[in-house]
Design a protein around this motif. Structure first.
Motif, mmCIF file in Angstrom:
data_model
loop_
_atom_site.group_PDB
_atom_site.id
_atom_site.type_symbol
_atom_site.label_atom_id
_atom_site.label_comp_id
_atom_site.label_asym_id
_atom_site.label_seq_id
_atom_site.Cartn_x
_atom_site.Cartn_y
_atom_site.Cartn_z
ATOM 1 N N ASP A 198 -21.020 73.017 48.608
ATOM 2 C CA ASP A 198 -19.713 73.729 48.595
ATOM 3 C C ASP A 198 -19.609 74.942 49.517
ATOM 4 O O ASP A 198 -20.650 75.385 49.838
ATOM 5 N N ALA A 199 -18.237 75.342 49.822
ATOM 6 C CA ALA A 199 -18.188 76.313 50.537
ATOM 7 C C ALA A 199 -17.096 77.038 50.207
ATOM 8 O O ALA A 199 -16.030 76.662 49.779
ATOM 9 N N TYR A 200 -17.040 78.540 50.436
ATOM 10 C CA TYR A 200 -16.041 79.312 49.745
ATOM 11 C C TYR A 200 -15.693 80.420 50.723
ATOM 12 O O TYR A 200 -16.366 80.844 51.530
ATOM 13 N N PRO A 201 -14.453 80.718 50.688
ATOM 14 C CA PRO A 201 -14.077 81.737 51.958
ATOM 15 C C PRO A 201 -14.560 83.164 51.128
ATOM 16 O O PRO A 201 -14.767 83.272 49.784
ATOM 17 N N THR A 202 -14.886 84.253 51.926
ATOM 18 C CA THR A 202 -15.221 85.552 51.295
ATOM 19 C C THR A 202 -14.430 86.660 51.891
ATOM 20 O O THR A 202 -13.533 86.367 52.736
ATOM 21 N N PRO A 203 -14.916 88.031 51.435
ATOM 22 C CA PRO A 203 -13.827 89.077 51.806
ATOM 23 C C PRO A 203 -13.830 88.975 53.473
ATOM 24 O O PRO A 203 -12.850 89.789 54.175
ATOM 25 N N PHE A 204 -14.844 88.598 54.186
ATOM 26 C CA PHE A 204 -14.962 88.698 55.640
ATOM 27 C C PHE A 204 -14.173 87.542 56.324
ATOM 28 O O PHE A 204 -14.126 87.590 57.249
ATOM 29 N N SER A 205 -13.696 86.311 55.517
ATOM 30 C CA SER A 205 -13.123 85.335 56.089
ATOM 31 C C SER A 205 -11.894 85.693 56.863
ATOM 32 O O SER A 205 -11.578 84.948 57.869
ATOM 33 N N PHE A 206 -11.053 86.436 56.357
ATOM 34 C CA PHE A 206 -9.793 86.873 57.175
ATOM 35 C C PHE A 206 -10.173 87.537 58.467
ATOM 36 O O PHE A 206 -9.331 87.398 59.379
ATOM 37 N N TRP A 207 -11.245 88.261 58.528
ATOM 38 C CA TRP A 207 -11.739 89.058 59.704
ATOM 39 C C TRP A 207 -12.592 88.127 60.867
ATOM 40 O O TRP A 207 -12.257 88.146 62.040
ATOM 41 N N HIS A 208 -13.253 87.286 60.154
ATOM 42 C CA HIS A 208 -13.912 86.238 60.777
ATOM 43 C C HIS A 208 -13.567 84.900 60.661
ATOM 44 O O HIS A 208 -14.171 84.106 59.531
ATOM 45 N N LYS A 209 -12.520 84.370 61.295
ATOM 46 C CA LYS A 209 -11.809 82.998 61.059
ATOM 47 C C LYS A 209 -12.845 82.169 60.912
ATOM 48 O O LYS A 209 -13.787 81.874 61.765
ATOM 49 N N ASP A 210 -12.534 81.186 59.959
ATOM 50 C CA ASP A 210 -13.364 79.702 59.541
ATOM 51 C C ASP A 210 -14.875 80.214 59.247
ATOM 52 O O ASP A 210 -15.867 79.509 59.383
ATOM 53 N N THR A 211 -15.261 81.415 58.850
ATOM 54 C CA THR A 211 -16.474 81.704 58.522
ATOM 55 C C THR A 211 -16.621 81.634 56.674
ATOM 56 O O THR A 211 -16.513 82.730 56.112
ATOM 57 N N PHE A 212 -16.787 80.354 56.397
ATOM 58 C CA PHE A 212 -17.007 80.035 55.080
ATOM 59 C C PHE A 212 -18.310 80.272 54.724
ATOM 60 O O PHE A 212 -19.227 79.579 55.261
ATOM 61 N N SER A 213 -18.652 80.617 53.532
ATOM 62 C CA SER A 213 -20.094 80.776 52.965
ATOM 63 C C SER A 213 -20.250 79.709 52.027
ATOM 64 O O SER A 213 -19.553 79.281 51.291
ATOM 65 N N SER A 214 -21.495 79.042 52.486
ATOM 66 C CA SER A 214 -22.169 77.928 51.444
ATOM 67 C C SER A 214 -22.381 78.501 50.019
ATOM 68 O O SER A 214 -22.506 79.745 49.705
ATOM 69 N N GLY A 215 -22.185 77.864 48.972
ATOM 70 C CA GLY A 215 -22.367 78.086 47.534
ATOM 71 C C GLY A 215 -23.742 78.709 47.527
ATOM 72 O O GLY A 215 -24.001 79.783 46.742
ATOM 73 N N VAL A 216 -25.002 78.071 48.025
ATOM 74 C CA VAL A 216 -26.172 78.701 48.142
ATOM 75 C C VAL A 216 -26.204 79.867 48.650
ATOM 76 O O VAL A 216 -27.026 80.768 48.061
ATOM 77 N N GLU A 217 -25.781 80.270 49.543
ATOM 78 C CA GLU A 217 -25.705 81.594 50.363
ATOM 79 C C GLU A 217 -24.970 82.734 49.370
ATOM 80 O O GLU A 217 -25.359 83.730 49.018
ATOM 81 N N ILE A 218 -23.803 82.306 48.494
ATOM 82 C CA ILE A 218 -23.222 83.144 47.758
ATOM 83 C C ILE A 218 -24.345 83.468 46.337
ATOM 84 O O ILE A 218 -24.352 84.555 45.896
ATOM 85 N N GLU A 219 -25.165 82.252 46.096
ATOM 86 C CA GLU A 219 -26.073 82.575 44.932
ATOM 87 C C GLU A 219 -26.999 83.611 45.439
ATOM 88 O O GLU A 219 -27.677 84.321 44.712
ATOM 89 N N ALA A 220 -27.522 83.260 46.823
ATOM 90 C CA ALA A 220 -28.594 84.084 47.360
ATOM 91 C C ALA A 220 -28.190 85.594 47.594
ATOM 92 O O ALA A 220 -28.843 86.637 46.946
ATOM 93 N N THR A 221 -26.785 85.824 47.692
ATOM 94 C CA THR A 221 -26.319 87.050 47.684
ATOM 95 C C THR A 221 -26.082 87.625 46.521
ATOM 96 O O THR A 221 -26.512 89.071 46.145
ATOM 97 N N SER A 222 -25.852 87.026 45.425
ATOM 98 C CA SER A 222 -25.861 87.575 43.906
ATOM 99 C C SER A 222 -27.163 87.905 43.623
ATOM 100 O O SER A 222 -27.225 88.992 42.967
ATOM 101 N N TYR A 223 -28.246 86.995 44.131
ATOM 102 C CA TYR A 223 -29.551 87.466 43.529
ATOM 103 C C TYR A 223 -30.054 88.967 44.124
ATOM 104 O O TYR A 223 -30.545 89.781 43.517
ATOM 105 N N LEU A 224 -29.555 89.043 45.482
ATOM 106 C CA LEU A 224 -30.029 90.412 46.170
ATOM 107 C C LEU A 224 -29.100 91.345 45.665
ATOM 108 O O LEU A 224 -29.714 92.524 45.292
ATOM 109 N N ASN A 225 -27.818 91.206 44.980
ATOM 110 C CA ASN A 225 -27.269 92.276 44.131
ATOM 111 C C ASN A 225 -27.835 92.436 43.009
ATOM 112 O O ASN A 225 -28.109 93.802 42.621
ATOM 113 N N LEU A 226 -28.648 91.470 42.316
ATOM 114 C CA LEU A 226 -29.207 91.803 41.088
ATOM 115 C C LEU A 226 -30.519 92.512 41.222
ATOM 116 O O LEU A 226 -31.030 93.723 40.542
ATOM 117 N N LEU A 227 -31.284 92.292 42.274
ATOM 118 C CA LEU A 227 -32.542 92.704 42.731
ATOM 119 C C LEU A 227 -32.328 94.119 43.433
ATOM 120 O O LEU A 227 -33.154 95.143 42.812
#
Length: 669
Positions: A263-292
């Protein structure tokens, strides 16, 4: 200081209005109505901050190159022996753990491959597998779909959910480790943080803490490598790419095969970096780093945010109304910049944010608009003091005409085609009995204010005078109006709806009569005092039409001349021919019922009444009586039908003139 006090004293009403409007807009936009502005409040600081390093986690992607290099089919799961080999290669570098964002829900066709993967998982001892889940809102329970037993047991039931909570614009801003503390599994990010022994995971309540994801950059900000490079030994163990890091394994957003979750989702950076959607697993990894790293974002508490938004609206709305337009614009821009700076400081240093865009792009423009409008109106009022004084007695249009054309202030008159309106309040004498003088005056002032300001003036009518509880007005003078009949009828429909006033518990119901015809219009009176008015028999006819309402039980009556002039733009029903007192010729009378878009609501009533009236005019009184009764079946209070039923009783046995065509003679006004 004295000047400020003077401006406050002079402008406090406008300042109060501006403050209330800005505060109300802020309050409204704090609901779902302001979601877009709220989303921008979260997104924009990322664009200013830019990307920052994201260490302690790496990605392994099942990407397009891996498909080709490893010969894996599209539309089917990958060979699980490859996953086993991948896991052993990663384990050899001693990672903190490995998270497979892949749901192994069923055994594969190759039992040996399944056994090999299970063995690799046991050897690692630090593997988290993905599990599907479905939350049942009605029962407030979660149903889980973990991997099949062999792998489930191999990972010691260490599984994480793959739930996402994207907003309406598909950006995933919210992460919820678990809905309830006693949920069997947390999110992949939460389970990974537990495996890494992150301090936050020792706080029970943190499992249900809803936090906003702190994205570190656009897609692929977290270091990553292709699956095939790991299993093909292109990364020597000595490189330590995975050492002491949490490794997330999942599909890359450009992978087109459908055998795995991707799965792929836009992020707050997608508006400035066109077509840069992040994969679901990358969003999970980002959330993990947020917690860590404990650098996830929190929105300030709702009470604090509401208080901030409302207070800012009150202050800015009040202040801007005290300033002149150019200064108000400058101050508004400064306040908008301050709101962003405050949010950005909170964002960078305290990992907090609030809906500052509501302030910058909604409240301040509203406050500024109120300021400009109020100051402009105030200037206009000062320049038009004479006109406003006349406006206490004359319509706005007539004031303009009198102010700009001195000839209109001279005695004299001319013939003019008018549409004339007369109003009266039903049973007003009885209703107002016993009222105190001040109370009666206050009531009538409110009534006239609503009737004139909300009904007649919006249709650009000229109010000639108030006669007791009645109003005399006309259209097509002093300025020509091509659609004067329609304007008068529209004003009448509005006046008919002015039933909000009451006296002694009785509503003030307005009856109206309209007629279109020629009259003498001008200034009548002496050299010392005169009135702008209209005289002639057509004026009297309009007044008689108003009085006819009492007999017919109607609210708005118009003559056939007015009906012909509105040319079907409004709905009216023909009520018959009436010979009114003081007039030899019978007049065609219509009841004005509704606007054209409401025609269907009275269609059956009008059809039944027309059929009954046709029988009446044809002297079929027995048939007419039955037909009028059919009208009352669908409208028991229909006044015209009741009138004709009573009149039929009077006509039965009466010898009628040969030329009689249904006309009715009224002896009273």
């Amino acid at each position: 200081m004295e000047e400020l006090k003077a401006r406050i004293k002079k402008n406090w009403r406008g300042a109060a209005i501006g403050a209330i409007c800005a505060a109300m807009v802020g309050w409204l936009l704090m609901t779902t109505a302001g979601d877009r502005l709220t989303h921008w409040s979260y997104d924009l600081p990322f664009a200013v901050r830019g990307a920052i390093p994201a260490t302690n986690a790496v990605m392994v992607y099942l990407d397009e190159e891996s498909h080709t290099a490893l010969g894996q089919p599209y539309g089917a799961p990958w060979d699980r022996s490859l996953h086993a080999k991948l896991l052993r290669r990663i384990t050899a570098q001693h990672p903190k753990g490995v998270v497979f964002d892949i749901v192994f829900s069923d055994p594969g066709e190759n039992t040996n491959a399944d056994n090999d993967l299970a063995a690799a998982i046991k050897e690692s001892g630090k593997v988290i597998l993905a599990t599907d889940s479905k939350y049942h809102e009605d029962e407030k329970t979660t149903q889980y779909y973990p991997p099949f037993d062999l792998l489930y047991n191999a990972c010691d039931a260490r599984c994480g959910t793959t739930d996402f909570y994207p907003d309406s614009d598909l950006v995933t801003r919210l992460h919820l480790p678990a809905r309830k503390i006693d949920d069997l599994y947390g999110s992949e990010a939460w389970e990974a943080a537990k495996l890494a022994d992150a301090p936050i995971t020792h706080i029970d309540s943190a499992k249900t803490h809803r936090f906003n994801i702190n994205y570190y950059g656009p897609s692929d900000t977290i270091p990553w490598i292709s699956f095939y490079k790991v299993v093909s030994d292109e990364i020597p163990i000595s490189t330590n790419f995975f050492r002491n890091k949490m490794v997330f394994v999942g599909a890359h957003i450009t992978t087109v095969f459908s055998g795995q979750r991707k799965d792929a989702y836009p992020t707050p950076f997608s508006f400035w970096h066109k077509d840069t959607f992040s994969s679901g697993v990358e969003i999970e990894a980002t959330s993990y780093l947020n917690l860590l790293r404990h650098d996830f974002l929190n929105r300030i508490s709702p009470p604090s945010e509401y208080a901030t938004i409302v207070l800012f609206g009150l202050v800015s709305g009040f202040i801007l109304a005290l300033l002149r337009p150019l200064m108000a614009v400058f101050v508004a821009l400064v306040l908008a910049a301050i709101s962003f700076v405050v949010d950005y400081v909170l964002f960078i240093h305290f990992h907090l944010w609030f809906a500052w865009v509501i302030i910058a792009l909604a409240q301040l423009p509203v406050a500024l608009t109120c300021s400009v409008v109020f100051n402009s109106v105030q200037l206009y009022v000062e320049r038009r003091l004479f006109e406003q004084t006349l406006g206490l007695y004359l319509s706005h249009k007539l004031v303009k005409k009198f102010a700009n054309d001195p000839k209109l202030r001279l005695p004299g008159a001319e013939k003019q085609l008018l549409t004339i309106l007369f109003t009266d309040i039903a049973s007003f004498t009885t209703i107002s009995e016993g009222m105190e003088g001040n109370d009666l005056a206050r009531l009538m002032n409110q009534y006239f204010q609503g009737a004139v300001q909300n009904c007649i003036f919006p249709m650009e009518g000229t109010v000639v005078k108030y006669i007791g509880d009645a109003i005399f007005a006309f259209w097509n003078a002093p300025e020509p109006q091509a659609d004067h009949a329609y304007r008068a009828c529209e004003a009448a429909l509005r006046l008919r709806q002015q039933d909000k006033f009451s006296a002694n518990g009785h509503p003030l119901l307005t009856r109206l009569g309209l007629h279109t015809g020629e009259a003498n219009v001008g200034n009548f009176g002496s050299d010392a005092r005169f009135d702008y008015t209209a005289l002639g028999e057509n004026i009297n006819l309009a007044a008689r039409m108003e009085g006819l309402n009492k007999y017919l039980g109607t609210r708005v009556l118009i003559t056939s001349d007015t009906k012909n002039a509105i040319d079907g733009r409004l709905v009216a029903r023909y009520l018959g021919l009436f010979r009114l007192k003081g007039f030899e010729k019978a007049v065609g009378v219509y009841e004005l019922m509704a606007r054209a878009d409401e025609e269907s609501e009275s269609a059956e009533l009008r059809a039944r009444f027309a059929a009954a009236l046709e029988k009446f005019c044809a002297r079929d009184f027995a048939g007419a009586e039955i037909a009028f009764q059919r009208v009352l079946e669908i409208s028991p209070e229909d006044g015209p039908s009741q009138f004709y039923l009573e009149h039929i009783n009077e006509l039965v046995g009466t010898e009628l003139p040969p030329a009689w065509k249904g006309d009715i003679t009224l002896k009273d006004k």
